[in-house]
Write an enzyme that holds these catalytic residues in place. Structure first.
Site, PDB file in Angstrom:
ATOM      1  N   TYR A 189      -5.691   8.942  -1.708  1.00 58.25           N
ATOM      2  CA  TYR A 189      -6.307   7.817  -1.019  1.00 58.25           C
ATOM      3  C   TYR A 189      -5.858   7.761   0.427  1.00 58.25           C
ATOM      4  O   TYR A 189      -4.920   8.466   0.829  1.00 58.25           O
ATOM      5  CB  TYR A 189      -5.977   6.500  -1.739  1.00 58.25           C
ATOM      6  CG  TYR A 189      -4.559   6.001  -1.533  1.00 58.25           C
ATOM      7  CD1 TYR A 189      -3.479   6.635  -2.139  1.00 58.25           C
ATOM      8  CD2 TYR A 189      -4.295   4.900  -0.720  1.00 58.25           C
ATOM      9  CE1 TYR A 189      -2.181   6.181  -1.947  1.00 58.25           C
ATOM     10  CE2 TYR A 189      -3.002   4.437  -0.521  1.00 58.25           C
ATOM     11  CZ  TYR A 189      -1.951   5.084  -1.138  1.00 58.25           C
ATOM     12  OH  TYR A 189      -0.674   4.641  -0.932  1.00 58.25           O
ATOM     13  N   ARG A 236     -11.079  13.831 -21.453  1.00 53.41           N
ATOM     14  CA  ARG A 236      -9.647  13.799 -21.172  1.00 53.41           C
ATOM     15  C   ARG A 236      -8.963  15.098 -21.614  1.00 53.41           C
ATOM     16  O   ARG A 236      -8.955  15.432 -22.805  1.00 53.41           O
ATOM     17  CB  ARG A 236      -8.982  12.601 -21.859  1.00 53.41           C
ATOM     18  CG  ARG A 236      -7.529  12.422 -21.408  1.00 53.41           C
ATOM     19  CD  ARG A 236      -6.832  11.260 -22.086  1.00 53.41           C
ATOM     20  NE  ARG A 236      -5.489  11.068 -21.526  1.00 53.41           N
ATOM     21  CZ  ARG A 236      -4.447  11.828 -21.843  1.00 53.41           C
ATOM     22  NH1 ARG A 236      -4.575  12.800 -22.721  1.00 53.41           N
ATOM     23  NH2 ARG A 236      -3.255  11.619 -21.278  1.00 53.41           N
ATOM     24  N   LYS A 253      -0.587  11.931  -0.381  1.00 58.04           N
ATOM     25  CA  LYS A 253      -0.847  10.492  -0.566  1.00 58.04           C
ATOM     26  C   LYS A 253      -1.644  10.287  -1.855  1.00 58.04           C
ATOM     27  O   LYS A 253      -2.861  10.056  -1.825  1.00 58.04           O
ATOM     28  CB  LYS A 253      -1.578   9.937   0.658  1.00 58.04           C
ATOM     29  CG  LYS A 253      -1.504   8.422   0.774  1.00 58.04           C
ATOM     30  CD  LYS A 253      -1.880   7.992   2.172  1.00 58.04           C
ATOM     31  CE  LYS A 253      -2.100   6.489   2.270  1.00 58.04           C
ATOM     32  NZ  LYS A 253      -0.915   5.684   2.036  1.00 58.04           N
ATOM     33  N   GLU A 294      12.230   6.199   2.844  1.00 57.76           N
ATOM     34  CA  GLU A 294      11.146   5.401   3.427  1.00 57.76           C
ATOM     35  C   GLU A 294      10.964   4.152   2.572  1.00 57.76           C
ATOM     36  O   GLU A 294      11.677   3.934   1.600  1.00 57.76           O
ATOM     37  CB  GLU A 294       9.852   6.207   3.502  1.00 57.76           C
ATOM     38  CG  GLU A 294       9.310   6.641   2.159  1.00 57.76           C
ATOM     39  CD  GLU A 294       8.001   7.412   2.257  1.00 57.76           C
ATOM     40  OE1 GLU A 294       7.256   7.241   3.242  1.00 57.76           O
ATOM     41  OE2 GLU A 294       7.712   8.179   1.320  1.00 57.76           O
ATOM     42  N   LEU A 336       6.257  10.292   3.306  1.00 59.13           N
ATOM     43  CA  LEU A 336       4.868  10.498   3.727  1.00 59.13           C
ATOM     44  C   LEU A 336       4.849  10.533   5.258  1.00 59.13           C
ATOM     45  O   LEU A 336       5.493   9.702   5.905  1.00 59.13           O
ATOM     46  CB  LEU A 336       3.993   9.345   3.228  1.00 59.13           C
ATOM     47  CG  LEU A 336       2.516   9.459   3.601  1.00 59.13           C
ATOM     48  CD1 LEU A 336       1.829  10.517   2.740  1.00 59.13           C
ATOM     49  CD2 LEU A 336       1.815   8.121   3.438  1.00 59.13           C
TER      50      LEU A 336
HETATM   51  N1  PLP Z   1       5.107   5.761   3.222  1.00 62.44           N
HETATM   52  C1  PLP Z   1       4.458   5.434   2.107  1.00 62.44           C
HETATM   53  C2  PLP Z   1       5.087   5.719   0.779  1.00 62.44           C
HETATM   54  C3  PLP Z   1       3.194   4.825   2.164  1.00 62.44           C
HETATM   55  O1  PLP Z   1       2.547   4.499   1.027  1.00 62.44           O
HETATM   56  C4  PLP Z   1       2.640   4.542   3.433  1.00 62.44           C
HETATM   57  C5  PLP Z   1       1.316   3.912   3.545  1.00 62.44           C
HETATM   58  O2  PLP Z   1       0.672   3.607   2.583  1.00 62.44           O
HETATM   59  C6  PLP Z   1       3.361   4.890   4.574  1.00 62.44           C
HETATM   60  C7  PLP Z   1       4.583   5.514   4.445  1.00 62.44           C
HETATM   61  C8  PLP Z   1       2.813   4.610   5.941  1.00 62.44           C
HETATM   62  O3  PLP Z   1       1.756   5.478   6.234  1.00 62.44           O
HETATM   63  P1  PLP Z   1       0.611   5.069   7.280  1.00 62.44           P
HETATM   64  O4  PLP Z   1       1.324   4.749   8.557  1.00 62.44           O
HETATM   65  O5  PLP Z   1      -0.205   6.294   7.384  1.00 62.44           O
HETATM   66  O6  PLP Z   1      -0.098   3.898   6.712  1.00 62.44           O
END
Ligand code: PLP
Length: 287
Positions: free
Chosen positions: A33, A100, A149, A182, A207
């Site tokens: 997503y 499935r 993601k 994070e 991420l």
């Molecule tokens: N880290 C994680 C685990 C996230 O789910 C998100 C955003 O959903 C971010 C960092 C921040 O990413 P972005 O700045 O692209 O929204």
């Protein structure tokens, strides 16, 4: 006006929008997503979000559900049809609908795509940013491929729920070395006593946030001192400032970590300035 969602080629009433029970997103969290901010009738950093969507799809060997240009068109349409001036637009792509079975489905199974949008209040966001948020640490509980993601967010759900139950708005993941990786849905930053901005490298463990990338450009442009390195929870406790970044919250000051006051307990000047300048470092495409 009723909300509209886009589901596999059709614009439908949000209340009626549905995917099949054997959609692999539903059965296996087999999908990815993106969330883009909508700010003053513009989609923020759509090219970067679609680049990352393409990367996530590629890593999982899921095809684009349609051309990238068509995806852009649908994102704009869903924002327009929902009359979102400020808020977010969400896109989810899964490996599609199939009996499935853990193995990938037959080649002719098309990926599923869903796009939704919703409004949010800039005033409420500003009130939150003026106050700052509390974060609560949580042991890292995710798979190593957090660079993708994926919609497999159960660990993030648990970490964030724990934060909520302890008076926080966000969780900060702590890895085996005691470093902050994070947030549950944000990237994590501190400003040291010497005024150095610090965030963890995006090569592993986090991420690669699109908001993070824009903030890095701002830091460069403003000539602020910056180190890309891991930082520990203890270092965060001693920091002058802390903040998180994400498309959903832009730059959000953190004023408490595990109940400990950060800096003077108020949003810091660096975070506040980065928040003010943020959209000057982004690609803005009018819907
Ligand atoms: N880290 C994680 C685990 C996230 O789910 C998100 C955003 O959903 C971010 C960092 C921040 O990413 P972005 O700045 O692209 O929204």
């Amino acid at each position: 006006m009723s909300r509209i969602a886009y589901v596999n080629g059709q614009y439908v009433r949000h209340a009626d929008a549905a995917v099949h029970v054997e959609d692999r997103g539903y059965q296996f969290a087999d999908g990815v997503y993106e969330v883009c901010e909508v700010w003053q009738n513009k989609i923020v950093d759509m090219p970067r979000h679609l680049d990352r969507l393409g990367r996530s799809l590629g890593e999982l060997r899921i095809d684009w559900p349609m051309s990238r240009a068509a995806v852009e068109f649908v994102l704009r349409q869903v924002v327009t049809r929902n009359r979102v001036r400020n808020g977010l637009v969400y896109i989810q792509v899964t490996r599609g609908v199939s009996k499935r079975d853990h193995f990938f489905p037959p080649e002719d199974v098309a990926p599923s795509i869903v796009v939704t949008a919703r409004s949010s209040s800039p005033e409420a966001a500003k009130a939150q940013a003026d106050q700052g948020i509390a974060v609560v640490s949580y042991p890292e509980n995710r798979w190593p491929r957090v660079d993708i993601k994926t919609v497999a967010l159960l660990p993030n759900v648990l970490a964030k729920q724990n934060a909520k139950e302890h008076g926080g708005k966000e969780a900060w993941y702590i890895d085996g070395d005691g470093n902050v990786t994070e947030g549950g849905s944000t990237n994590a930053w501190i400003v040291t006593k010497d005024g150095v901005l610090v965030t963890r490298p995006a090569e592993s463990g986090i991420l690669r946030g699109i908001t993070r990338a824009a903030v890095l450009e701002l830091i460069d442009r403003e000539g602020l001192s910056f180190e890309e390195r891991p930082f520990s929870l203890e270092e965060a406790f001693e920091a002058k400032e802390a903040f998180v970044t994400a498309a959903t919250s832009v730059v959000m000051p953190v004023t408490r970590v595990d109940g400990r006051i950060i800096g003077n307990g108020h949003p810091g000047s660096v975070a506040t300035r980065l928040r003010e300048l943020f959209h000057t470092a982004t690609d803005l495409q009018t819907v």
